[in-house]
Each structure stands twice: as C-alpha cells, then as structure tokens.
Scaffold this active site. Structure first.
Site, PDB file in Angstrom:
ATOM      1  N   LYS A  63     -24.294 -11.907  -9.714  1.00 56.25           N
ATOM      2  CA  LYS A  63     -23.023 -11.945 -10.097  1.00 56.25           C
ATOM      3  C   LYS A  63     -22.356 -11.438 -11.103  1.00 56.25           C
ATOM      4  CE  LYS A  63     -21.165 -14.867  -6.077  1.00 56.25           C
ATOM      5  NZ  LYS A  63     -21.556 -16.142  -5.594  1.00 56.25           N
ATOM      6  N   ALA A  92       0.539  -1.167   0.077  1.00 58.72           N
ATOM      7  CA  ALA A  92       0.243  -0.286  -0.043  1.00 58.72           C
ATOM      8  C   ALA A  92       0.253   1.318   0.203  1.00 58.72           C
ATOM      9  CB  ALA A  92      -0.566   0.145   1.178  1.00 58.72           C
ATOM     10  N   ILE A 137     -10.564 -14.980  -6.198  1.00 60.12           N
ATOM     11  CA  ILE A 137     -10.214 -14.915  -7.088  1.00 60.12           C
ATOM     12  C   ILE A 137     -10.182 -13.150  -8.182  1.00 60.12           C
ATOM     13  CG2 ILE A 137     -10.318 -16.609  -9.001  1.00 60.12           C
ATOM     14  CD1 ILE A 137     -12.641 -18.092  -8.139  1.00 60.12           C
TER      15      ILE A 137
END
Lengths: 441, 441
Positions: free
Chosen positions: A207, A35, A138
């Site tokens: 989805k 980050a 995923i």
C-alpha cells in the site's frame, strides 16, 4: 456523442464483489445521477455459481472465463476483484488493451506491476482506478490524485493494515502481549487464520508503494522498500514508552519524496500519543500526506470490510463511467506515470530519525559506560537514559537489567552498526530492541 | 475537439488569490499534466494594483471591473475570491450565465444562495466547484462528492472553524478561560480583531450548510440551522468534564440526514477524549461523514491559511479545466441539486442527545431533590450526579455549590423547558450551564 448506458463486468464476485452488487442495487439512483449515464452490470465472472437473481438489477450474464468480458465489444468497464498476481495482472492488461477501463482493488498486483499497468493504460487510452486498493472505503486515492492536484507531495505515511493496527491497539491500550492480541484480533474477525502477510508488513508495503508511486508520479519499487513486521514487539517496551515518554506504537508505511528521490519503508514506530494517528485504533486506517501548499492532510476510515471496500470500488466505477459515457476517458491518464522519469531510492541506512533502544544486560558496573561509549563512537547522541529497577515490572529480575536509551536524530546505518557491536558484548543477555521514533512533523 | 489552452480569470487577488498565483507558477507542470491542457491566467480583477509581473507566468490583463471577465468570450474559468454576499453572488451568477465555470471559496454566499447558484449552473451547463469553502486545503468536498459517490451520507459533522478550535484547544489543554484563550488566538494570528462571526458559530454554520447540502443533494437552509457560539463557555466546566468524564469541548457543526429530512446545528459539544476529533487541535479542521457503505470517514487538515486555501482553489481549477478542455463540462452537474426535492428540517427541540447540566445553587438541603424532581417530571433520566466541594477549585465558595448532572439521552425540547423552570428557582444563583454531549458514534 454521449453513451446512454455504460456496461460493467465484474470479475471475482466474493465478499467485496457482492458488496458492489448490493450498492448498485440500493443506491442506483444517485450513482446514475453522478455518473450522468445509466449503469448496467452485464457480466459476472466467477468460478462459483453466484445467486445473482437475488441481487441483480439487470440479470447479468454469468461466466467463469474472464476473456469473455475482456473481448465483449459492448463492455466498457472491468472490475477486477480476484486479488493476487495472476491471472489478475493478465486480466487487467488484456482488458486495457481491449480498450476497457479497469477498477481494481488489487494492491499486490499494482505494487508489483505499477509500471506495466499504467504504461499499458496510457498506450491503450484506457483508465485504471484503484480506490479500494488502499484504505478500504477512505477516498484517499482520489484525495491525493485530485484533491491535492496543486501540490507536490513531500511526505506520505499511513496506518495501512487493519490487522496489525488491531493488534497494536490492544497492546497499546490493554497492555497485552503480541500473541494474545493477535488471538483477539482473529476472534474479532480482523485477522486471518494465517496473518503472515499482514504481521510481517508485506500488505502495508504494497500500500505504501501505491501511495508513494501515486504521489510522486513515478514508481516506487517494492524491492526498494525496507519492511519490518510487528511479530517481535515486546509489550514491555510498549508500556514503558507510553508511561515514560507518552509514545504509542503503530505500524507505519512512510515515504519521503522529492522530485527525483524517495525513501520508503514499513516498520513499527513510536509516535506521540497526542498525534491524531494515535487515535486511529483497531481496524481503522489513516493516511497523512504533506503537500507543499495544503500542508498536512489526513484521511481516516475503515481499512477493510465488505461494504467499505465496495464503496471505494463503486466510486471508481462512477468516475470511470462518467468518462466512458462522455467518450473522454483516456484523453488524460488517471494517474501520471512517467516511465522515463526514474525515482532513485535513498537507501534505508541513510534515513534519519530518533531511536528507542532497549538493552537487557547483566547487573554489573560499567555496562552503561560500555554501551554509551559505542554509541558515542558511532556519533549517536543520547537524549535520555533510563535504567529500570526490574522489580517494577511483572516479569522477574532474572531476566536482567533493562536499560533504555533514546537517541537524538541519528542515521539508521550508524545505529544498526552500533547495535551489531553492542549485541556481541558478553554483558548483553538478549538482542537489543530497536524501535524507531517518528514525531510525524 | 479538445481545447489546447484553458483561460482563467481571478476575481479578488488578496491573500488566497496570491497563493493561487504562486502555485500556478511553482507547480504549473503537474497542474497542466493533470488538467490535460495548458492553463493560462488571462485576467486578474482587483481594486488594488497587483504586482503581477513578480508572479505572472503569462502576464495577465488587469482590471477592476469583473464584467470584463464574465463577458470575455475567450475566458473559460472564473475564480471568485472576494468573499461576502455581494457583488460575489452577482459575479458568480453572471459568469455562469455567460457559460463560464466557477471556482469559489465563498462559504457565506454559497450557504445563502445554494439553490440559486446550482440551479443557474445547471441551466447554463456550467460548473461551480468550491473546495476552499470548507476546511481550507482538505479535499473534503471532492471526497464527499466523488469519493463517497456510492453512499447515502447519513451523518456529517465537523470542526469547521479554526478560530474557535484554537480557543477551545487552549481551554481544553491549558485550562485557561475563554477571554485569555481568545487573546492568545489573536496573538497567534488565528483570530481576527473582530472575531464575532467565528465565535458565535456563524462561520461554522455556513460550512455545515454547504456540507449537508452537498451530502443530501438538497439544500439545508441557514435559517433552519440552530446556532450557538462559544462565548459563554466557562473553563470550570471544561476542566470538570475532562477530569470526571474524560470529555473535551469542541464547537461542532452537526447534520443528520435522511432522504427527506435533516437536523442541522452548530453548538459547543462535549466529546470523548479518545475520539479522533479530540486530537484535532488549534487551527486544524476535520470533517466526519458516515456513509451507508463506507461507514465513518474522516478528513483532516489545516482549515485556513493562504497556501492551504489556495491548494483547494487550484484543485478545483484543475478539475474544471480538464472538463472545459474536453468540452464535457456541464453535461453532468458538479453537484446534484434538485430544486423540487424539498428537505424538511427537523426542529432542534426534537433532537436527542445526552446533556451536561451544571447548576450553581445556594448550599441548602432539598436543592438536589427539587432539581431532580423537575428533570424527572420532564422525563429526563439522570445518568450521573456530582456535587462538588467548592474548595476543590480555585475560585471561592461564595459563588455557591456546583451541582453537575449528566443525563441519559433526552429530548432537547424537554431539557430546555426543564431548565427554564429550574432557572426560576430561588435556590439558583446563576443561570444553569447546558452543554450537549455527543458520543459521535
């Protein structure tokens, strides 16, 4: 001017939220390095008392009022993990309006309010990322959005629901029926006590709406998605199609996309056993995207589970934190969404594929001629016909003769209307079985 | 201050370079939207005269001297597509030192000079991205680097070379021998006239070095990678293992990683036919990564080809352009690489797996006792023994008796040293065949 610390608030600290806390604690070193800033969990909002002292690296403040997070001027990122439409939608919109960036796993809310969420994000120069909403751990959202950035996605389809995939895997590989397979899935912890939303395809529909909207830079509306579940599947057809045609059954979300149109649907599909999707079993999920440059690309992994979903949320958090730290977040929207660019839905009945049709009929001459005649009138071309000797299978002959017809590519509408006519024939002992076949090419 | 235009220079405009130019022309709208800036191809460097007027959106300047690009103060991004070690390495290093960001597809150079490249990038506050170096158009680099950001990657393995995978697919599915399969691959355009680098596993070794280095935030040195090719594979073993054990053969790059150690290797492997890798056929590639949070994740797609490689290069370009435009590029390195953090190589002979061993012996009593005695002394436990009636297979009995032994998990070093002893037995008619078995769990 770079921010030294990015402050994060977590709304909804159930299973996945606890997973996020665990990863934050365990892998904070690599997270902060990736980050480029320090990450601090400053708030946890939950109705329950969360025993954070066990986990919390920085001992966050606790509240049961999400508004405290949305209106804390020091807070940079809101992680929404409560699920459902409301108050999740309000939380996300209010947080965006207050200039917070949002990571969410909420597929139902995103599918229903895609336009509102991304319009608000753009207007507020804030970002929304949602890796955990599809395919658990995923990295498919980022893969499509960034990894395939150079492509027009022309087709996207996926095995998007772990519960139904577990059930269908058992039907495919153990040859057991739907109810027995569902019971197994429940015992194995891969189906809820009330699995209606999964079984009926609603979860998969949410989805595929997200994937198709992301891939098209538009918004595929849930109302335009044909949705059929797996509860009516008969294992007889599953076994027969496997033995005779080398096909196995999967519940797929499928979207075909052009610049201005889409055809999006969820239903059980027979696919070739040699296709990589056939090896996506049990609770695993997979997404195929076809890009005009990259060709076929597949993403595969665990579709659910505490740590895999948390892994996805954390990857969003790192992504958002990096931009929040740089002060560049919101200069470019995370997701391209053009309110004005309407995406027209191609009606399901105009879609084309091959069809598996199974008729249970009385054992009389002329039945085949009658049925094939109706198909022929509807301009449906037959690829293969099998009439089974009923004694070959376990259940008894009283059920009638099973006639299986596989068509060449045919219009959905033509097949549906032919089946309507055929179902009214007195020789039919049961409603015809209709399963679409996709070569996935 | 945001840059309105990002200038890009292309060094090496062969097949993939032309693909990049094509995508730039075709999909410029979505590319610029995702980059949040205008993209201008300002230079093409190639020894040949490239007919850019046919393609060029902005009519780039042409040169055959890459230094003109590296030292053009207006240039933001250098795309290196010439391949090979030199001058590619110098081009990349000089460009970085001059503050350019680099996208490269050069796996050989990256594998060999990983440390130098990323140290230079960090010192120069410039970025290097390399999506096209592994797996063609599959967004696996970004998937691991960003999508699995919250994970420690504990294991990564891949089918990384299209040529060998094409050859092995034909051996697995058509039961033909290595030479015939290679000829087919050449005819189909998936093997070069001189395929030595591919066949010997060198190309796959470069790629597993890149994946393992990326996943470990360290540098897995090529010299520490055991590498064995596919040229000695006998189709007899491929057919036998498939029929008897449900295994199929793949050339895998495999790396097991802990925070301080790695074991990395490339060799043919028998894997279960039910594993998703078994469905990765012909020119397709796939990468499995196991993260401590996300679990198993797989990326799959075309491993080579003009447009798929170009798709990967373009996704790097968008990624770099966005950061170049924001002026934030280089605040955080693209890739975490710690020069001081040494990664120790676990010697190959300390690795463990199951082993498929095939002995061709004279047909005399006592052979099995002798061989199994040597294995037992080396503490190698036998899981199964099959002695084949030679007449079962096409080739004739004069070759000798084939004895196949599959071991339980055993140390590589123990197996190698036992085989050395066994190979010296007078009853052996040929050197023993040794293929490792990986369950990929």
């Amino acid at each position: 001017m770079k921010k030294e610390i990015v402050n994060i608030g977590l709304i909804g600290c159930g299973t996945v939220g606890m997973g996020v806390v665990k990863i934050l604690q365990k892998n904070i070193g690599i997270l902060e390095e990736k980050a480029g800033t320090r990450l601090r969990l400053t708030w946890i909002c939950d109705k329950r008392k969360i025993p954070v002292q066990k986990y919390g690296v920085h001992a966050p403040q606790l509240t049961d009022d999400w508004r405290q997070l949305a209106h804390d001027p020091e807070l940079d990122i809101v992680i929404e993990l409560i699920g459902g439409y409301e108050p999740a939608r309000t939380i996300v919109l209010e947080s965006l309006k207050a200039g917070k960036h949002v990571a969410t796993a909420n597929k139902a809310m995103l599918a229903k309010y895609w336009g509102e969420v991304f319009t608000t994000a753009q207007k507020s120069h804030a970002l929304v990322y949602f890796e955990a909403s599809v395919g658990g751990g995923i990295p498919v959202i980022q893969g499509i959005n960034e990894g395939l950035a150079g492509n027009h996605i022309e087709k996207i389809y996926g095995i998007l629901n772990g519960t139904t995939n577990y059930v269908l895997t058992r039907m495919n590989t153990a040859g057991i029926g739907f109810s027995a397979a569902l019971k197994e899935a429940q015992q194995a912890g891969f189906a809820e006590a009330d699995p209606t939303f999964d079984i009926q395809g609603v979860d998969a529909a949410h989805k595929i709406v997200i994937l198709a909207s992301l891939a098209s830079n538009g918004w595929v509306h849930l109302d335009d998605v044909y949705c059929e579940g797996i509860e009516d599947l008969d294992v007889w057809d599953v076994r027969f199609a496997q033995e005779r045609f080398g096909l196995c059954v999967k519940l797929l979300g499928i979207s075909r996309l052009s610049k201005k149109r889409h055809c999006t649907r969820v239903h059980p599909v027979f696919i070739p056993c040699a296709h990589p999707f056939a090896a996506v079993n049990h609770e695993y999920n997979a997404v195929f995207a076809h890009g005009d440059a990259a060709g076929d690309v597949m993403f595969y992994g665990k579709g659910a589970g505490q740590m895999s979903a948390a892994s996805a949320v954390v990857s969003d958090m790192v992504y958002l934190a990096r931009q929040a730290a740089n002060g560049t977040a919101g200069q470019i929207p995370c997701v391209s969404y053009h309110e004005h660019q309407k995406l027209e839905a191609i009606p399901f009945h105009e879609s084309k594929c091959r069809h598996y049709l199974r008729f249970t009929t009385v054992d009389k001459p002329g039945v085949l001629a009658k049925i094939s005649g109706i198909l022929s009138e509807a301009k449906i071309s037959i690829a293969s016909v099998s009439q089974e000797d009923p004694s070959l299978f376990e259940d008894d002959a009283k059920q009638g003769v099973r006639l299986v017809i596989v068509t060449h590519e045919a219009l959905e509408g033509a097949v549906q209307s032919a089946l309507k006519t055929i179902n009214q024939l007195p020789v039919l002992k049961k409603k015809a079985v209709h399963i679409r076949i996709e070569e996935l090419k």
